[in-house]
Design a protein around this motif. Sequence first.
Motif, PDB file in Angstrom:
ATOM      1  N   PHE A 252       0.802  -1.219   0.000  1.00  0.00           N
ATOM      2  CA  PHE A 252       0.000   0.000   0.000  1.00  0.00           C
ATOM      3  C   PHE A 252       0.837   1.273   0.000  1.00  0.00           C
ATOM      4  N   PHE A 253       2.062   1.229   0.503  1.00  0.00           N
ATOM      5  CA  PHE A 253       2.840   2.453   0.639  1.00  0.00           C
ATOM      6  C   PHE A 253       4.086   2.486  -0.239  1.00  0.00           C
ATOM      7  N   LEU A 254       4.677   1.341  -0.493  1.00  0.00           N
ATOM      8  CA  LEU A 254       5.876   1.312  -1.313  1.00  0.00           C
ATOM      9  C   LEU A 254       5.604   0.830  -2.729  1.00  0.00           C
ATOM     10  N   ASN A 255       4.367   0.347  -2.963  1.00  0.00           N
ATOM     11  CA  ASN A 255       3.969  -0.098  -4.299  1.00  0.00           C
ATOM     12  C   ASN A 255       4.944  -1.132  -4.871  1.00  0.00           C
ATOM     13  N   LYS A 256       5.208  -2.167  -4.064  1.00  0.00           N
ATOM     14  CA  LYS A 256       6.129  -3.235  -4.465  1.00  0.00           C
ATOM     15  C   LYS A 256       5.403  -4.576  -4.344  1.00  0.00           C
ATOM     16  N   PRO A 257       4.593  -4.944  -5.315  1.00  0.00           N
ATOM     17  CA  PRO A 257       3.836  -6.199  -5.227  1.00  0.00           C
ATOM     18  C   PRO A 257       4.718  -7.444  -5.178  1.00  0.00           C
ATOM     19  N   LEU A 258       5.881  -7.400  -5.850  1.00  0.00           N
ATOM     20  CA  LEU A 258       6.766  -8.569  -5.820  1.00  0.00           C
ATOM     21  C   LEU A 258       7.310  -8.803  -4.409  1.00  0.00           C
ATOM     22  N   MET A 259       7.698  -7.735  -3.732  1.00  0.00           N
ATOM     23  CA  MET A 259       8.161  -7.871  -2.356  1.00  0.00           C
ATOM     24  C   MET A 259       7.028  -8.308  -1.442  1.00  0.00           C
ATOM     25  N   THR A 260       5.818  -7.842  -1.726  1.00  0.00           N
ATOM     26  CA  THR A 260       4.661  -8.299  -0.953  1.00  0.00           C
ATOM     27  C   THR A 260       4.483  -9.805  -1.077  1.00  0.00           C
ATOM     28  N   GLY A 261       4.563 -10.304  -2.319  1.00  0.00           N
ATOM     29  CA  GLY A 261       4.449 -11.742  -2.536  1.00  0.00           C
ATOM     30  C   GLY A 261       5.566 -12.511  -1.871  1.00  0.00           C
ATOM     31  N   ARG A 262       6.767 -11.954  -1.890  1.00  0.00           N
ATOM     32  CA  ARG A 262       7.903 -12.617  -1.240  1.00  0.00           C
ATOM     33  C   ARG A 262       7.684 -12.739   0.263  1.00  0.00           C
ATOM     34  N   VAL A 263       7.204 -11.662   0.873  1.00  0.00           N
ATOM     35  CA  VAL A 263       6.936 -11.678   2.312  1.00  0.00           C
ATOM     36  C   VAL A 263       5.874 -12.725   2.646  1.00  0.00           C
ATOM     37  N   ILE A 264       4.798 -12.758   1.852  1.00  0.00           N
ATOM     38  CA  ILE A 264       3.716 -13.709   2.108  1.00  0.00           C
ATOM     39  C   ILE A 264       4.206 -15.139   1.920  1.00  0.00           C
ATOM     40  N   TYR A 265       5.013 -15.371   0.887  1.00  0.00           N
ATOM     41  CA  TYR A 265       5.525 -16.723   0.601  1.00  0.00           C
ATOM     42  C   TYR A 265       6.343 -17.256   1.785  1.00  0.00           C
ATOM     43  N   PHE A 266       7.294 -16.460   2.253  1.00  0.00           N
ATOM     44  CA  PHE A 266       8.130 -16.918   3.362  1.00  0.00           C
ATOM     45  C   PHE A 266       7.331 -17.013   4.662  1.00  0.00           C
ATOM     46  N   ALA A 267       6.340 -16.139   4.836  1.00  0.00           N
ATOM     47  CA  ALA A 267       5.512 -16.216   6.038  1.00  0.00           C
ATOM     48  C   ALA A 267       4.729 -17.520   6.070  1.00  0.00           C
ATOM     49  N   VAL A 268       4.192 -17.939   4.928  1.00  0.00           N
ATOM     50  CA  VAL A 268       3.458 -19.208   4.862  1.00  0.00           C
ATOM     51  C   VAL A 268       4.381 -20.369   5.212  1.00  0.00           C
ATOM     52  N   LEU A 269       5.597 -20.371   4.664  1.00  0.00           N
ATOM     53  CA  LEU A 269       6.546 -21.440   4.972  1.00  0.00           C
ATOM     54  C   LEU A 269       6.892 -21.458   6.458  1.00  0.00           C
ATOM     55  N   GLN A 270       7.094 -20.300   7.036  1.00  0.00           N
ATOM     56  CA  GLN A 270       7.463 -20.242   8.448  1.00  0.00           C
ATOM     57  C   GLN A 270       6.314 -20.663   9.354  1.00  0.00           C
ATOM     58  N   VAL A 271       5.115 -20.255   9.016  1.00  0.00           N
ATOM     59  CA  VAL A 271       3.960 -20.658   9.823  1.00  0.00           C
ATOM     60  C   VAL A 271       3.755 -22.168   9.734  1.00  0.00           C
ATOM     61  N   LEU A 272       3.854 -22.719   8.536  1.00  0.00           N
ATOM     62  CA  LEU A 272       3.729 -24.170   8.382  1.00  0.00           C
ATOM     63  C   LEU A 272       4.815 -24.894   9.167  1.00  0.00           C
ATOM     64  N   GLY A 273       6.030 -24.361   9.133  1.00  0.00           N
ATOM     65  CA  GLY A 273       7.108 -24.977   9.897  1.00  0.00           C
ATOM     66  C   GLY A 273       6.867 -24.924  11.392  1.00  0.00           C
ATOM     67  N   SER A 274       6.242 -23.855  11.872  1.00  0.00           N
ATOM     68  CA  SER A 274       6.021 -23.716  13.309  1.00  0.00           C
ATOM     69  C   SER A 274       4.896 -24.605  13.828  1.00  0.00           C
ATOM     70  N   ILE A 275       3.944 -24.992  12.966  1.00  0.00           N
ATOM     71  CA  ILE A 275       2.855 -25.862  13.422  1.00  0.00           C
ATOM     72  C   ILE A 275       3.071 -27.317  13.008  1.00  0.00           C
ATOM     73  N   LEU A 276       4.104 -27.571  12.194  1.00  0.00           N
ATOM     74  CA  LEU A 276       4.329 -28.923  11.686  1.00  0.00           C
ATOM     75  C   LEU A 276       4.534 -29.956  12.786  1.00  0.00           C
ATOM     76  N   PRO A 277       5.340 -29.710  13.849  1.00  0.00           N
ATOM     77  CA  PRO A 277       5.515 -30.730  14.888  1.00  0.00           C
ATOM     78  C   PRO A 277       4.205 -31.148  15.550  1.00  0.00           C
ATOM     79  N   PHE A 278       3.333 -30.172  15.848  1.00  0.00           N
ATOM     80  CA  PHE A 278       2.058 -30.507  16.472  1.00  0.00           C
ATOM     81  C   PHE A 278       1.194 -31.327  15.524  1.00  0.00           C
ATOM     82  N   VAL A 279       1.116 -30.922  14.252  1.00  0.00           N
ATOM     83  CA  VAL A 279       0.320 -31.647  13.268  1.00  0.00           C
ATOM     84  C   VAL A 279       0.891 -33.053  13.046  1.00  0.00           C
TER      85      VAL A 279
END
Length: 531
Positions: A252-279
Amino acid sequence: MAKERRQEEEAWRWRGGILGIAILSRLLILALTLLFRHLASPYDSSALIDPPCLVSSTSQEPAGIADRVQDPGRRTWGRRIGAAIEGSIVWDGVYYVRIAKCGYEYEQSHAFLPVLPLTMRFMTNYVLFGMIPLIGHRATLAFSGYLINNLSFLGAAFYFHRLSCYILRDRKLATSATLLFCFNPASVFYFSIYSESMFSLLSFAGLWCLLLGAKWRATLLFGLSGAVRSNGVLNAGFLLFQAMHEAHNYFFFLNKPLMTGRVIYFAVLQVLGSILPFVSFQGYGYYQLCWTSNDDELVVCRPWCNSSIPYLYGFVQNHYWNVGFLNYFHWKQLPNFSLASPMLLLATCAIVSYAKRRPLVFFSLGLARQSGSWREAALLSLLDRYRPVLDNQGAQARSVNMPNVVPAEPIVHKELKQRHLQRPNASQFQMHNQSWQESQEDAVSFSAGFYSASTLSFLLKLGFMTAVASFIMHVQVATRFLSSSLPIYWYAASKMESSVHGKRIQSIIWTLFLCYISVGTLLFSNFYPFT
């Protein structure tokens, strides 16, 4: 350099004092437990029940030890010590010791996650191996549990103080909060064979790594915390919250959609990694309990296995302990509600007080740009926040624009350098041409204490946990369930420091905490417990 060295030495002296207080708190709980055990007989009579493992091959007793353990020539003092240790195994400790010895034999044992019993087994078989012939295998497992949990508590207190100094930016306030944590109302559970100590250590250490920008290390520690206690999966919320702020800023402020996608991609991987042991542990239970081989055909065994999402942990909690929405709301449970009310009230007051003091930050989730606090709320590391300042003004900007960033933690920059985070990827942190002014605005808007924007994500997690503890769980578990929530102690410490009647408030809070510790230890040791 000399000044930084003196500050670092002073910080370590403070931490040494914190560890000393933590040790003192463990000795206090030990003394109270022995006193109450001497005055009355334990309510829980399951401590000495130790039937053979259902399958002899599942027993994890080291090979060649059995005959030596049963040796009639074993010293009398060894038998007495072993009997005393085994007699102290009560409530959840019975399950943890049994799992460490025999594995997951029963369906209800899957309510107790595997990291603590596995660590107890490892320490018994490879570190305390020599104690087994003296006091017995089960007593050595229990002793391992006590040792692991109390050492974990010391580590948890250490990281609690570091986190508090970083977030609150007030060493006195951070120290007061850490002292309250060391003598928290659920202290007896942190001393006993329960999962609270190890969970707190892993959670606090993971948060510290997150604050320094080491997100993958934080992911690993958060994942381990989720394999110690089920509420460890909530730690993934810190990763999501931080990613939400970064993605919002880039899009919304830096108008960088590619960086937005990069942040979301790594966040999904990290969240999955953090819940993987319990699952993964839920998958292990499904494999173990749901399917058996019968003439080369797979046959479903349990009713929960047919669910569209077979969730073993939730089924066990509901089926064996009647955990569910409003299931505990009965008049006969009023004494347990009164026991839990101090911690629930303190948590509620912390959330309401923050929302009233900083409504824009609270209700906008820290995204309101006009407050100049979004980076602070996102828990971005120091260099994430101030890299534009350093790039534009050089090393001197640190003393000019960041005079009060972390006054109690002068070694933060040293740790960042050791973690190779001193030079982050330039493309990742490339800012808008107005970033220099924004960073100056953030530096000015930083506020110390409980009401800083940095505490926002902790309060959101606390709000969810308070609702769960009040309406879904057994309410007497609320005290220990909320005991690892940092904002509770930050809020209590801030009220102690800022009140007009400061000394009186301090005396009241300390008296309540110490009385609660005594009552809790008495109930845990002898009568019907919190849990």
